[in-house]
Design an enzyme around this catalytic site. Structure first.
Site, PDB file in Angstrom:
ATOM      1  N   HIS A   1       0.849  -1.192   0.000  1.00 56.77           N
ATOM      2  CA  HIS A   1       0.000   0.000   0.000  1.00 56.77           C
ATOM      3  C   HIS A   1       0.885   1.242   0.000  1.00 56.77           C
ATOM      4  CE1 HIS A   1       1.125  -0.561   4.224  1.00 56.77           C
ATOM      5  NE2 HIS A   1       0.968   0.746   4.359  1.00 56.77           N
TER       6      HIS A   1
ATOM      7  N   ASP B   1       0.822   5.157   1.896  1.00 59.86           N
ATOM      8  CA  ASP B   1       0.148   5.799   3.027  1.00 59.86           C
ATOM      9  C   ASP B   1      -0.561   7.075   2.561  1.00 59.86           C
ATOM     10  OD1 ASP B   1       1.123   3.833   4.710  1.00 59.86           O
ATOM     11  OD2 ASP B   1       2.825   5.028   5.403  1.00 59.86           O
TER      12      ASP B   1
ATOM     13  N   HIS C   1       4.814  -0.022  -0.014  1.00 54.64           N
ATOM     14  CA  HIS C   1       5.546  -0.820   0.971  1.00 54.64           C
ATOM     15  C   HIS C   1       4.629  -1.890   1.535  1.00 54.64           C
ATOM     16  CE1 HIS C   1       3.695   2.655   2.970  1.00 54.64           C
ATOM     17  NE2 HIS C   1       3.657   1.939   4.090  1.00 54.64           N
TER      18      HIS C   1
ATOM     19  N   ARG D   1       7.491  -9.372  15.572  1.00 54.60           N
ATOM     20  CA  ARG D   1       7.957  -8.058  15.131  1.00 54.60           C
ATOM     21  C   ARG D   1       6.932  -6.998  15.499  1.00 54.60           C
ATOM     22  NH1 ARG D   1       7.241  -5.067  10.207  1.00 54.60           N
ATOM     23  NH2 ARG D   1       8.875  -3.476  10.118  1.00 54.60           N
TER      24      ARG D   1
HETATM   25  O1  LIG Z   1       5.200  -2.603   9.904  1.00 59.74           O
HETATM   26  C1  LIG Z   1       5.706  -2.022   8.973  1.00 59.74           C
HETATM   27  O2  LIG Z   1       6.910  -2.115   8.717  1.00 59.74           O
HETATM   28  C2  LIG Z   1       4.879  -1.164   8.045  1.00 59.74           C
HETATM   29  C3  LIG Z   1       3.696  -0.505   8.711  1.00 59.74           C
HETATM   30  C4  LIG Z   1       2.916   0.344   7.770  1.00 59.74           C
HETATM   31  O3  LIG Z   1       3.183   0.396   6.606  1.00 59.74           O
HETATM   32  C5  LIG Z   1       1.770   1.142   8.248  1.00 59.74           C
HETATM   33  O4  LIG Z   1       1.413   1.070   9.446  1.00 59.74           O
HETATM   34  O5  LIG Z   1       1.197   1.894   7.423  1.00 59.74           O
HETATM   35 FE   LIG Z   2       2.163   2.044   5.593  1.00 60.93          FE
END
Ligand SMILES: O=C(O)CCC(=O)C(=O)O
Ligand SMILES: [Fe+2]
Length: 398
Positions: free
Chosen positions: A234, A236, A292, A302
């Site tokens: 996605h 942001d 990403h 994680r």
């Molecule tokens: O956990 C991650 O590395 C990415 C998190 C992410 O892309 C988000 O919260 O929008």
């Molecule tokens: Fe994100």
């Protein structure tokens, strides 16, 4: 199935009960994605490295050339890491500990703070998950403003420490986000005079009315990481996002020119900065928002903490006049953050192209990257994204 879960069909679709990840020894079919392309899982050994691919730039904010380096990183990657950013390692450790203690609570307890069907804040699956046929191997907690109400539900006798850390984190992230915004815009030759909606008359509080949402993400260890997805690809819906990731890798960004996914290795005390869709718009496509995703790991849990930073919700966001001219007409029509989120909630990956102005000469000027433009131009990234056939390119709602 817990009764609260049944009453929130939007986030827990039929036959998709709330679950305790730890109890699953095998990956259920509902979580099985097509095998992932790229470095498909977090590295089992943190010392391993993806030596063959280029890596996301790391910028030292104390470097006198920081602004220039940030500009180069934004243009080439849409993402970079920062060190010496002014946020203490101890605060990053504290927010991480907060997240860990929250997700370690029993499921029944977490469900007391579940995100409501039409709400934004609280505990639940990844916010984009209801748009995918397969489930994601993650859980999240979203904080807008004060976390007090939810914190009381989670820890009735002991919520004040959590609230204090969140407040400190919000303040520090906001200061850093403002600083980064001016560095990024400065790298395009933009000063406070050019962004009237953001600059206050005193200059004391640039990015007037801007604010951030904290998104805590938890990715439990997974029995089959090669078929699981932590968080699907996605961009942001922000100006920018500041991400703290724990020492376990998992974040991947799409490298447009190579058409491949690249792991972003955690740096102790470092922070990842993503360009979001709104900065994409105001830079008139010069800096693209970055696709990403997060992959998961067989042995290690994680955690990540995203600070999703956006402007005052009703301010008009549009390509800055200084970045448009006859040769490079504005690529996007004006839109407010509220309106943008509304469109993204319905049209996902098509949002940028839906607000794009219909101007043929724009096509070659845009340094972006929506899936649609990529398809038109035959950009390799889309080929690579499509390999992962279950993946849709969606927005993370801020
Ligand atoms: O956990 C991650 O590395 C990415 C998190 C992410 O892309 C988000 O919260 O929008
Ligand atoms: Fe994100």
């Amino acid at each position: 199935m817990p009764s609260r879960c049944k009453s929130h069909p939007v986030h827990h679709l039929p036959n998709k009960p709330c679950l305790d990840f730890k109890s699953l020894k095998e990956l259920p079919d509902s979580f099985k994605w097509a095998p992932l392309d790229g470095p498909s899982r977090a590295l089992e050994l943190e010392s391993e490295s993806e030596s063959e691919s280029e890596s996301v730039p790391v910028v030292d904010l104390n470097d006198p050339n920081a602004q220039k380096l940030i500009g180069l990183a934004c243009k080439a990657w849409g993402v970079f890491q920062v060190i010496n950013h002014g946020v203490s390692k101890s605060l990053l450790d504290k927010i991480e500990a907060c997240g860990k203690s929250l997700f370690a609570l029993p499921v029944q307890q977490k469900l007391k703070a579940v995100r409501s069907a039409d709400g934004v804040t609280g505990y639940g699956p990844a916010r984009i998950s209801s748009f995918f046929p397969k489930r994601m191997w993650s859980e999240g907690f979203t904080i807008v403003g004060s976390p007090l109400e939810h914190a009381r539900q989670l820890w009735p006798n002991d919520y004040s420490k959590f609230c204090a850390i969140i407040e400190e984190y919000q303040n520090e992230m906001n200061t850093l986000a403002e600083k980064l915004m001016w560095l990024i815009l400065g790298s395009l030759g933009i000063s406070t005079r050019d962004v009237k909606w953001a600059a206050s008359p005193t200059g004391a509080n640039p990015f007037k009315g801007a604010s951030g949402v904290i998104q805590l993400n938890s990715y439990p260890a997974c029995p089959d990481p090669s078929r699981a997805m932590g968080l699907a690809a996605h961009t942001d819906s922000t100006l920018l996002t500041i991400l703290h990731q724990s020492s376990t890798s998992g974040l991947q960004v799409f490298q447009e020119w190579a058409g491949s996914w690249v792991m972003v290795p955690p740096i102790s005390g470092g922070l990842v900065i993503n360009i979001g869709d709104l900065l994409h718009i105001i830079s008139n496509g010069l800096y693209s928002s970055v696709y990403h995703r997060a992959v998961v790991n067989k042995t290690r849990h994680r955690l990540s903490v995203a600070y999703l930073y956006g402007p005052e919700p009703n301010v008009r966001i549009q390509p800055l006049p200084k970045l448009s001219d006859a040769n490079r007409p504005p690529l996007y029509r004006p839109v407010t953050w509220s309106e943008y989120l509304g469109i993204k909630g319905k049209h996902f990956d098509k949002t940028l192209s839906l607000i794009r102005l219909n101007n043929d000469s724009n096509e070659d000027n845009d340094n972006n990257s929506t899936l649609i433009n990529g398809l038109k131009r035959g950009v390799d990234r889309t080929k690579s994204i499509k390999v992962d056939s279950n993946t849709k390119i969606l927005a993370a709602f801020a």
